[in-house]
Design a protein around this motif. Structure first.
Motif, short mmCIF file in Angstrom:
data_model
loop_
_atom_site.label_atom_id
_atom_site.label_comp_id
_atom_site.label_asym_id
_atom_site.label_seq_id
_atom_site.Cartn_x
_atom_site.Cartn_y
_atom_site.Cartn_z
N GLU A 185 -34.19 14.30 -11.14
CA GLU A 185 -32.94 13.77 -10.61
C GLU A 185 -31.81 14.26 -11.51
O GLU A 185 -32.01 14.50 -12.70
CB GLU A 185 -32.98 12.24 -10.61
CG GLU A 185 -34.09 11.67 -9.75
CD GLU A 185 -34.26 10.16 -9.91
OE1 GLU A 185 -33.68 9.59 -10.85
OE2 GLU A 185 -34.98 9.58 -9.11
N ASN A 186 -30.62 14.41 -10.93
CA ASN A 186 -29.48 14.84 -11.70
C ASN A 186 -28.43 13.75 -11.68
O ASN A 186 -28.20 13.12 -10.65
CB ASN A 186 -28.90 16.13 -11.12
CG ASN A 186 -27.78 16.68 -11.97
OD1 ASN A 186 -26.62 16.32 -11.79
ND2 ASN A 186 -28.13 17.53 -12.92
N SER A 187 -27.80 13.53 -12.82
CA SER A 187 -26.73 12.54 -12.93
C SER A 187 -25.40 13.30 -12.99
O SER A 187 -25.01 13.80 -14.05
CB SER A 187 -26.89 11.71 -14.21
OG SER A 187 -28.12 11.04 -14.20
N PRO A 188 -24.71 13.43 -11.85
CA PRO A 188 -23.47 14.21 -11.84
C PRO A 188 -22.38 13.59 -12.71
O PRO A 188 -22.34 12.38 -12.92
CB PRO A 188 -23.05 14.24 -10.37
CG PRO A 188 -23.87 13.24 -9.68
CD PRO A 188 -25.03 12.86 -10.56
N ILE A 189 -21.50 14.45 -13.19
CA ILE A 189 -20.36 14.04 -14.01
C ILE A 189 -19.11 14.19 -13.15
O ILE A 189 -18.84 15.28 -12.61
CB ILE A 189 -20.24 14.93 -15.26
CG1 ILE A 189 -21.52 14.82 -16.09
CG2 ILE A 189 -19.00 14.56 -16.07
CD1 ILE A 189 -21.61 15.87 -17.19
N ILE A 235 -19.45 17.75 -11.25
CA ILE A 235 -20.27 18.88 -11.67
C ILE A 235 -21.65 18.33 -12.02
O ILE A 235 -21.80 17.14 -12.31
CB ILE A 235 -19.67 19.61 -12.88
CG1 ILE A 235 -19.50 18.66 -14.08
CG2 ILE A 235 -18.34 20.28 -12.51
CD1 ILE A 235 -19.06 19.34 -15.37
N PRO A 236 -22.68 19.20 -12.00
CA PRO A 236 -24.01 18.72 -12.37
C PRO A 236 -24.03 18.24 -13.81
O PRO A 236 -23.46 18.88 -14.69
CB PRO A 236 -24.91 19.94 -12.19
CG PRO A 236 -24.16 20.83 -11.26
CD PRO A 236 -22.70 20.58 -11.54
N GLY A 237 -24.69 17.12 -14.04
CA GLY A 237 -24.84 16.57 -15.39
C GLY A 237 -26.26 16.76 -15.87
O GLY A 237 -26.92 17.74 -15.52
N GLU A 238 -26.73 15.78 -16.65
CA GLU A 238 -28.07 15.91 -17.21
C GLU A 238 -29.15 15.64 -16.17
O GLU A 238 -28.95 14.87 -15.24
CB GLU A 238 -28.23 14.96 -18.39
CG GLU A 238 -28.15 13.49 -18.04
CD GLU A 238 -28.21 12.59 -19.27
OE1 GLU A 238 -28.14 13.08 -20.40
OE2 GLU A 238 -28.34 11.38 -19.08
N ASP A 239 -30.27 16.32 -16.35
CA ASP A 239 -31.43 16.10 -15.50
C ASP A 239 -32.33 15.08 -16.18
O ASP A 239 -32.39 15.00 -17.40
CB ASP A 239 -32.23 17.40 -15.33
CG ASP A 239 -31.50 18.42 -14.48
OD1 ASP A 239 -30.70 18.02 -13.62
OD2 ASP A 239 -31.73 19.63 -14.69
N LYS A 240 -33.03 14.31 -15.36
CA LYS A 240 -34.04 13.41 -15.89
C LYS A 240 -35.14 13.27 -14.86
O LYS A 240 -34.93 13.53 -13.67
CB LYS A 240 -33.46 12.05 -16.27
CG LYS A 240 -32.99 11.21 -15.12
CD LYS A 240 -32.53 9.85 -15.62
CE LYS A 240 -32.33 8.91 -14.46
NZ LYS A 240 -32.08 7.55 -14.89
N ALA A 243 -44.81 8.65 -18.54
CA ALA A 243 -43.52 9.11 -19.04
C ALA A 243 -43.59 10.63 -19.05
O ALA A 243 -44.55 11.21 -19.57
CB ALA A 243 -43.26 8.58 -20.44
N ILE A 244 -42.61 11.28 -18.44
CA ILE A 244 -42.57 12.74 -18.46
C ILE A 244 -41.86 13.12 -19.75
O ILE A 244 -40.70 12.79 -19.95
CB ILE A 244 -41.89 13.28 -17.20
CG1 ILE A 244 -42.73 12.86 -15.98
CG2 ILE A 244 -41.74 14.80 -17.28
CD1 ILE A 244 -42.15 13.22 -14.64
N THR A 245 -42.59 13.79 -20.64
CA THR A 245 -42.16 13.97 -22.02
C THR A 245 -41.38 15.25 -22.31
O THR A 245 -40.83 15.40 -23.40
CB THR A 245 -43.37 13.92 -22.96
OG1 THR A 245 -44.29 14.97 -22.57
CG2 THR A 245 -44.06 12.57 -22.88
N ASP A 246 -41.36 16.17 -21.37
CA ASP A 246 -40.64 17.43 -21.57
C ASP A 246 -40.25 17.97 -20.20
O ASP A 246 -40.67 17.44 -19.17
CB ASP A 246 -41.52 18.43 -22.34
CG ASP A 246 -40.72 19.49 -23.08
OD1 ASP A 246 -39.48 19.60 -22.86
OD2 ASP A 246 -41.32 20.22 -23.89
N VAL A 247 -39.50 19.05 -20.20
CA VAL A 247 -39.05 19.64 -18.94
C VAL A 247 -40.26 20.11 -18.14
O VAL A 247 -41.09 20.87 -18.66
CB VAL A 247 -38.11 20.84 -19.21
CG1 VAL A 247 -37.68 21.49 -17.90
CG2 VAL A 247 -36.91 20.41 -20.03
N PRO A 248 -40.40 19.64 -16.90
CA PRO A 248 -41.53 20.10 -16.10
C PRO A 248 -41.32 21.55 -15.64
O PRO A 248 -40.20 22.03 -15.57
CB PRO A 248 -41.54 19.15 -14.90
CG PRO A 248 -40.23 18.49 -14.88
CD PRO A 248 -39.60 18.62 -16.23
#
Length: 156
Positions: free
Chosen positions: A48-52, A65-70, A141-146
């Motif tokens: 998911e992306n949290s837009p700014i 704009i696109p923000g951080e991915d989680k 818990a996803i621990t790193d970028v998939p």
């Protein structure tokens, strides 16, 4: 997910820094477990992306704009085996590894393999008084970028 087609594996390790498993690591390695037949439900396993927001004085329209991915909260629910506790032992709390999902099945070269570095957060029975099979849910818990859309390794 495609019933009867999608495959879900748990791998204890992957040697490549890209997190893409070899054919041996995926299907025959000592740290590979095909969970597909025990899985009753799948939740999450997406980014998911949290837009700014980027409003400006020149417009009443608020742009972003696109923000951080989680990673979304992710879990697998399993049918409980009356005799074996193999899956419960494999996926006990704090175990680390990789959940590998072959969305279109085991089709070599298909770019439909997603690899999630994970740590087991919890494993709990799913209690019910209804007429349904016994189940338990494992939250990850996803621990790193998939690694998404990787090619399924060629068959040996």
């Amino acid at each position: 997910m495609r019933r009867g087609i999608t495959r879900i594996y748990f791998l204890k390790t992957i040697a490549a820094p890209t997190n893409v498993p070899t054919r041996a690591e995926l299907t025959t390695g000592p740290g590979s477990t095909d969970l597909s037949k025990q899985v009753s439900d799948v939740e999450g396993w997406s980014l998911e992306n949290s837009p700014i927001e980027t409003p400006d004085l020149g417009s009443k329209f608020s742009t972003s704009i696109p923000g951080e991915d989680k990673a979304a909260s992710s879990s697998l629910t399993f049918y409980e085996d009356l005799v074996s506790e193999a899956v419960e032992t494999l996926l006990s709390k704090d175990v680390t590894g990789y959940v590998v999902i072959l969305r279109k099945g085991d089709v070599p070269a298909s770019k439909s393999m997603d690899i999630f570095p994970v740590r087991v957060g919890s494993r709990a029975p799913s209690y019910s008084t209804g007429t349904e099979p016994a189940k338990f849910k494992v939250s990850f818990a996803i621990t790193d970028v998939p690694t998404l859309d990787a090619a399924v390794p060629a068959a040996s």
